[in-house]
Design a protein around this motif. Structure first.
Motif, PDB file in Angstrom:
ATOM      1  N   GLU A 285       0.809  -1.215   0.000  1.00 11.84           N
ATOM      2  CA  GLU A 285       0.000   0.000   0.000  1.00 11.84           C
ATOM      3  C   GLU A 285       0.856   1.285   0.000  1.00 11.84           C
ATOM      4  OE1 GLU A 285      -3.335  -0.193  -0.098  1.00 11.84           O
ATOM      5  OE2 GLU A 285      -3.416   2.023  -0.098  1.00 11.84           O
ATOM      6  N   ALA A 286       1.817   1.320   0.933  1.00  9.75           N
ATOM      7  CA  ALA A 286       2.608   2.550   1.107  1.00  9.75           C
ATOM      8  C   ALA A 286       3.387   2.869  -0.168  1.00  9.75           C
ATOM      9  CB  ALA A 286       3.562   2.385   2.279  1.00  9.75           C
ATOM     10  N   ALA A 287       3.979   1.834  -0.755  1.00  4.71           N
ATOM     11  CA  ALA A 287       4.774   2.042  -1.960  1.00  4.71           C
ATOM     12  C   ALA A 287       3.878   2.489  -3.118  1.00  4.71           C
ATOM     13  CB  ALA A 287       5.496   0.758  -2.332  1.00  4.71           C
ATOM     14  N   LEU A 288       2.695   1.885  -3.195  1.00  3.65           N
ATOM     15  CA  LEU A 288       1.771   2.232  -4.265  1.00  3.65           C
ATOM     16  C   LEU A 288       1.378   3.703  -4.183  1.00  3.65           C
ATOM     17  CD1 LEU A 288       0.067   1.182  -6.625  1.00  3.65           C
ATOM     18  CD2 LEU A 288      -1.770   0.744  -4.996  1.00  3.65           C
ATOM     19  N   ARG A 289       1.136   4.154  -2.947  1.00  2.10           N
ATOM     20  CA  ARG A 289       0.736   5.555  -2.762  1.00  2.10           C
ATOM     21  C   ARG A 289       1.827   6.497  -3.273  1.00  2.10           C
ATOM     22  NH1 ARG A 289       0.015   6.157   2.831  1.00  2.10           N
ATOM     23  NH2 ARG A 289      -0.643   4.014   2.994  1.00  2.10           N
ATOM     24  N   VAL A 290       3.067   6.174  -2.911  1.00  2.00           N
ATOM     25  CA  VAL A 290       4.185   7.014  -3.348  1.00  2.00           C
ATOM     26  C   VAL A 290       4.273   7.016  -4.879  1.00  2.00           C
ATOM     27  CG1 VAL A 290       6.701   7.241  -3.343  1.00  2.00           C
ATOM     28  CG2 VAL A 290       5.500   6.649  -1.242  1.00  2.00           C
ATOM     29  N   CYS A 291       4.121   5.836  -5.470  1.00  2.00           N
ATOM     30  CA  CYS A 291       4.226   5.737  -6.930  1.00  2.00           C
ATOM     31  C   CYS A 291       3.151   6.567  -7.629  1.00  2.00           C
ATOM     32  CB  CYS A 291       4.081   4.284  -7.373  1.00  2.00           C
ATOM     33  SG  CYS A 291       5.588   3.384  -7.225  1.00  2.00           S
ATOM     34  N   LEU A 292       1.932   6.482  -7.100  1.00  2.00           N
ATOM     35  CA  LEU A 292       0.845   7.211  -7.761  1.00  2.00           C
ATOM     36  C   LEU A 292       1.072   8.715  -7.661  1.00  2.00           C
ATOM     37  CD1 LEU A 292      -2.220   5.026  -6.752  1.00  2.00           C
ATOM     38  CD2 LEU A 292      -1.034   5.141  -8.951  1.00  2.00           C
ATOM     39  N   LYS A 293       1.611   9.138  -6.531  1.00  2.00           N
ATOM     40  CA  LYS A 293       1.912  10.563  -6.357  1.00  2.00           C
ATOM     41  C   LYS A 293       2.975  11.009  -7.368  1.00  2.00           C
ATOM     42  CE  LYS A 293       3.728  13.190  -2.800  1.00  2.00           C
ATOM     43  NZ  LYS A 293       4.462  12.943  -1.581  1.00  2.00           N
ATOM     44  N   GLU A 294       4.008  10.189  -7.497  1.00  2.00           N
ATOM     45  CA  GLU A 294       5.091  10.529  -8.428  1.00  2.00           C
ATOM     46  C   GLU A 294       4.575  10.532  -9.865  1.00  2.00           C
ATOM     47  OE1 GLU A 294       8.362  11.352  -7.821  1.00  2.00           O
ATOM     48  OE2 GLU A 294       7.810  11.428  -5.704  1.00  2.00           O
ATOM     49  N   LEU A 295       3.695   9.596 -10.141  1.00  2.00           N
ATOM     50  CA  LEU A 295       3.134   9.482 -11.488  1.00  2.00           C
ATOM     51  C   LEU A 295       2.343  10.745 -11.844  1.00  2.00           C
ATOM     52  CD1 LEU A 295       3.235   7.098 -13.465  1.00  2.00           C
ATOM     53  CD2 LEU A 295       0.940   6.507 -12.739  1.00  2.00           C
ATOM     54  N   LYS A 296       1.634  11.235 -10.851  1.00  4.07           N
ATOM     55  CA  LYS A 296       0.844  12.449 -11.051  1.00  4.07           C
ATOM     56  C   LYS A 296       1.767  13.624 -11.384  1.00  4.07           C
ATOM     57  CE  LYS A 296      -2.958  14.380  -8.464  1.00  4.07           C
ATOM     58  NZ  LYS A 296      -3.528  14.298  -7.117  1.00  4.07           N
ATOM     59  N   ARG A 297       2.860  13.696 -10.650  1.00  6.46           N
ATOM     60  CA  ARG A 297       3.844  14.772 -10.898  1.00  6.46           C
ATOM     61  C   ARG A 297       4.431  14.618 -12.291  1.00  6.46           C
ATOM     62  NH1 ARG A 297       8.408  14.374  -7.429  1.00  6.46           N
ATOM     63  NH2 ARG A 297       9.144  16.196  -8.530  1.00  6.46           N
ATOM     64  N   LEU A 298       4.719  13.386 -12.652  1.00  4.77           N
ATOM     65  CA  LEU A 298       5.360  13.110 -13.932  1.00  4.77           C
ATOM     66  C   LEU A 298       4.495  13.582 -15.094  1.00  4.77           C
ATOM     67  CD1 LEU A 298       7.920  11.433 -14.992  1.00  4.77           C
ATOM     68  CD2 LEU A 298       6.265   9.687 -15.544  1.00  4.77           C
ATOM     69  N   LYS A 299       3.197  13.365 -14.946  1.00  5.47           N
ATOM     70  CA  LYS A 299       2.286  13.729 -16.035  1.00  5.47           C
ATOM     71  C   LYS A 299       2.284  15.227 -16.290  1.00  5.47           C
ATOM     72  CE  LYS A 299      -0.946   9.913 -15.592  1.00  5.47           C
ATOM     73  NZ  LYS A 299      -2.173   9.536 -14.892  1.00  5.47           N
ATOM     74  N   LYS A 300       2.544  15.982 -15.219  1.00 10.04           N
ATOM     75  CA  LYS A 300       2.495  17.446 -15.374  1.00 10.04           C
ATOM     76  C   LYS A 300       3.821  18.021 -15.853  1.00 10.04           C
ATOM     77  CE  LYS A 300      -0.814  18.151 -11.708  1.00 10.04           C
ATOM     78  NZ  LYS A 300      -0.669  18.171 -10.265  1.00 10.04           N
ATOM     79  N   MET A 301       4.869  17.199 -15.818  1.00 14.02           N
ATOM     80  CA  MET A 301       6.200  17.728 -16.141  1.00 14.02           C
ATOM     81  C   MET A 301       6.469  17.695 -17.631  1.00 14.02           C
ATOM     82  SD  MET A 301       8.978  16.086 -13.709  1.00 14.02           S
ATOM     83  CE  MET A 301       8.353  15.578 -12.154  1.00 14.02           C
ATOM     84  N   PRO A 302       7.117  18.747 -18.154  1.00 13.43           N
ATOM     85  CA  PRO A 302       7.568  18.630 -19.541  1.00 13.43           C
ATOM     86  C   PRO A 302       8.761  17.673 -19.588  1.00 13.43           C
ATOM     87  CG  PRO A 302       8.197  20.757 -18.616  1.00 13.43           C
ATOM     88  CD  PRO A 302       7.422  20.046 -17.553  1.00 13.43           C
TER      89      PRO A 302
END
Ligand code: ADP
Length: 803
Positions: A285-302
């Motif tokens: 669970e904890a790792a998944l949460r971190v990954c999803l957060k990072e993924l969200k950031r990634l989508k917004k980054m050029p």
């Protein structure tokens, strides 16, 4: 073309050698440079110069494979492009480098190299005419006659056709259109080849085409191919319902090496795929949460942002880690015993202990308990036993070399805020094996270092502690990973330098060195078959008789383990492999005279090698050279004042010659050689004891007795040196070393008598052991007929050592 007329470039140009692409005249390309020569060119020429001339440099494509780059200057490509550096940007990330924006002016050829350092400077010859473009293109072209005129017309029309297929509202297309009409026709092949999609190899062809005609001929097919490609694209779009009249997708176009529009669909697909992987990685669970957060950031980054790559790498690692992937243990003690026996000769004690360990694990189905640590000299099979354990359990095996590791981030990773941060070796190892229950061999735990960057041993403790390691947090991952299923095994050469806290967690299993006979067996049962296989040879092709193996062991190696032996056998296999491949004969000694005659008739060189090729003493000398070690003990012991001491080192037992000689002076003791404190103390003790007891042993200051005194000192020294608390297993290693060196008699402290039990029977039989509890006994045992003055001796005028 000649350079007559028009603008002249300087005849001496600094050269930028680059792998990054091909600069063509009329285009602007961004180059990132980081090689020492190019860096010097920028710092010492471009940034120091004040005139326009100093911004002109030559760009030469480096056609050599970057992987084979050395400091030596490669042969330069003959043609380059002179260009103006219009922008220089320096950066330290990810390593010091400059980014140059260079606009190509004209071709040149290198006439001669003037200097190679600090940057390349060359005498050049300008190949293209360089004009200030004022005249409209069309007028020029009509002036051309014949084939060239036709070619340039064709090229121009193709370029117009291409533009017609593109959406003029896109700025770059509009710019291209303007360029097309304002540039002289002769510049079009260069400009167009750098704008359409072409490989560097194709651009190089255009660069190398010095004659204009050839240049048009080379570039035209590239342009036509682009047009055909776009036509195909248009056709497929027409078939789809929302067809568009013109191709607005200009991703195939690039100007100044910048893609006008990245293919966003692809990018979107990419992150969507990553997201699917994140959900499919079965992570806690904890790792998944971190990954999803990072993924969200990634989508917004050029994508061009440096952090994009960092985040992307992090997520790639997270989805690759074996969060819940494991292999199934298949432990069968009987099979394990067979496997260990098949893989390793001798080492019975170790194998027994390993089996016990595995049996307990099978019953308890838990890994809690001490970590096995194999301690012994190099090449005695520690790693190899570790590998066998993994095989018996059906687990993956991974070796983590700890020698020289002195930074805790090596174990625990760097925080991600660091530039170039990475996970530590544990997490990396898990990624490599792809399962969460491998056997990890922590190799050389005794060679861990310590530095300001924290103590790696402390980090390792956390890894090994069953109370903590189910939530091991690597700094890079920053989420816990469960290491409790990993089976750790450690190896070391000595326990002396293993950090005590770490040693406390381990069960030390000594792996002593091998006897000569054991080595012969190991060679014939394991090393030779393995090496034959590795070199693609068969026993029918190569035969090493037992006495040759003995010879290799005693005259070409001096080691406790079998690593050099294995290397020597490898060297023999290589030599034989060459002979077999060449069809030559290696030695004539084994061939019968009849076959020799036959072969001479056939011509020696053409004869196939006699099979198997037998490695006798002559062949051995041919391949391995003259013997490296000779039996030196008997020779050196004939000299008065020399005795043999036995020492223990992390590499196994060693013999050492100790020599004392008398000299004029005040009775001072001078010690030479690299002696540790204990050894120095032993020498002082020996001489003090001698002084105190000189009368008892009838050693007064006469010529002959002072000679005896020398012998006396060395014997005492050796003995006192050996009675200090021996390393566990030290006696066995020392005696094996004595046996290897051909020593006949070993005197050892009485309290070490029990250690002799561990020695193989043949060693016990070959050597004469004397156990001594006092120095009298030592002296008596050291000389033929005993020593004068000792209780059980008869007086002997000429003393000779019988060690
Ligand atoms: P270490 O880890 O102790 O330095 P290795 O495990 O790397 O040594 O052993 C070196 C080589 O010697 C390996 O090829 C290994 O298989 C072989 N070897 C060592 N001891 C034995 C043995 N008792 N039986 C068979 N092969 C052995």
């Amino acid at each position: 073309m000649t350079s007559a007329g028009g603008i002249q470039i300087p005849s001496r140009l600094p050269l930028l050698l680059t792998h990054e692409g091909v600069l063509l005249p009329g285009s602007t390309v961004r180059f990132s440079v980081d090689s020492p020569r190019n860096m010097h060119l920028v710092s010492q020429r471009l940034l120091k110069g004040t005139s326009l001339k100093s911004t002109i440099i030559g760009v030469i494509p480096n056609t050599r494979d970057p992987e084979h780059d050395t400091d030596d200057l490669p042969a330069l490509h003959k043609i380059g492009t002179a260009g103006i550096a219009v922008q220089v940007v320096g950066s330290n990330w990810p390593k010091p480098h400059y980014t140059l924006l260079i606009t190509g002016l004209c071709r040149f050829s290198v006439s001669s190299l003037l200097k190679e350092r600090p940057f390349i400077l060359a005498e050049v010859e300008q190949l293209d005419k360089l004009e200030q473009y004022t005249t409209p293109a069309t007028n020029d072209a009509s002036a051309e006659d014949g084939e060239l005129g036709e070619l340039s017309q064709k090229f121009y029309q193709a370029a117009v056709q291409l533009l017609g297929m593109l959406d003029m509202s896109v700025p770059v297309v509009a710019k291209f259109r303007r360029l097309l009409d304002s540039l002289p026709r002769e510049t079009l092949p260069d400009v167009v080849a750098s704008m359409i999609r072409t490989s560097n190899k194709e651009k190089l062809q255009v660069l190398d085409a010095v004659s204009l005609e050839e240049r048009f001929k080379k570039a035209l097919p590239m342009l036509t191919r682009q047009i055909e490609g776009l036509k195909l694209l248009q056709r497929t779009r027409k078939m789809s319902p929302d067809n568009e009249k013109r191709v607005t997708d200009v991703s195939c176009f690039r100007l100044n090496h910048i893609y006008i529009r990245e293919d966003e669909d692809d990018d979107g697909d990419d992150t969507a795929a990553l997201e699917r992987k994140v959900h499919g990685a079965n992570m806690p669970e904890a790792a998944l949460r971190v990954c999803l957060k990072e993924l969200k950031r990634l989508k917004k980054m050029p994508q061009s942002m440096p952090e994009y790559a960092l985040t992307r790498n992090y997520l790639d690692l997270m989805v690759e880690l074996p969060w819940s992937k494991s292999t199934k243990d298949c432990l069968d003690i009987r099979a394990a015993r067979t496997l260990l026996d098949n893989d390793h000769y001798a080492m019975d004690k170790l194998k027994r202990r390993v089996l016990e360990y595995l049996a307990v694990r099978q019953l308890k189905t838990s890994l809690k308990g001490p970590i096995l640590c194999f301690v012994g000299p190099p090449g005695v099979g520690k790693t190899s036993v570790g590998r066998s354990i993994a095989r018996t359990l059906g687990r993956e095996f991974h070796r983590i070399a700890l020698g020289g590791v002195c930074d805790q981030s090596d174990i625990r990773g760097h925080r991600r805020t660091y530039v170039g941060s990475m996970p530590g070796r544990i997490i990396n190892g898990l990624k490599t094996v792809g399962v969460n229950n491998p056997v990890f061999l922590l190799d050389e735990v005794d060679k861990l270092g310590k530095s300001l960057q924290g103590d790696p041993a402390a980090a390792l403790l956390e890894v090994l502690d069953p109370e903590q390691n189910h939530s091991f947090t690597d700094h890079y991952l920053n989420v816990a990973f469960d290491l409790s299923q990993v089976l750790f095994i450690a190896t070391a050469n000595t326990t002396a330098s293993i950090p005590p806290a770490l040693l406390d967690r381990m069960e030390v299993l000594q792996v002593p060195g091998y006897t000569q006979e054991e080595k012969v067996e190991i060679a014939h049962r394991h090393l030779i078959p393995n090496q034959l296989e590795q070199h693609g040879l068969t026993p029918q092709q190569l035969h090493i008789p037992q006495d040759s193996t003995q010879d290799i062991i005693s005259r070409y190696t001096r080691e406790a383990g079998v690593r050099s032996l294995e290397r020597k056998i490898g060297a023999i296999c290589r030599a034989v492999a060459v002979k077999v491949a060449e069809g030559h004969r290696l030695t004539k000694t084994e061939t019968s005279t009849e076959t020799q005659q036959q072969q001479q008739q056939m011509g020696d060189k053409a004869a196939p090698p006699e099979m198997p090729i037998v490695i006798d003493h002559i062949a051995l000398k041919d391949i391995l050279g003259p013997p490296l070690f000779e039996m030196e003990v008997s020779e050196r012991l004939t000299l008065p004042g020399v005795a043999v001491g036995l020492a223990w080192t992390p590499l196994g037992g060693e013999i050492m010659f100790v020599e004392a000689s008398r000299m004029e002076g005040e009775g001072q003791l001078t010690l030479t050689g690299q002696l540790g404190d204990v050894m120095k103390e032993s020498a002082h003790l020996a001489i003090s004891w001698l002084r105190a007891n000189a009368k008892t042993y009838q050693l007064t200051n006469s010529e002959s007795t002072s000679r005896c005194a020398c012998i006396f000192i060395v014997c005492l020294f050796c003995f006192i040196g050996s009675v200090r608390p021996p390393q566990v297993g030290g006696i066995k290693d020392k005696v094996l070393a004595a046996h290897r060196a051909g020593v006949k008699r070993v005197i050892l402290p009485k309290r070490n008598e029990k250690d002799l039990e561990e020695l193989p029977a043949n060693v016990l039989a070959d050597l004469d052991f004397v156990t001594a509890s006092n120095l009298d006994e030592v002296l008596n045992a050291s000389f033929d007929g005993g020593f004068p003055g000792t209780s059980s001796s008869r007086s002997h005028p000429q003393l000779s050592s019988k060690l």
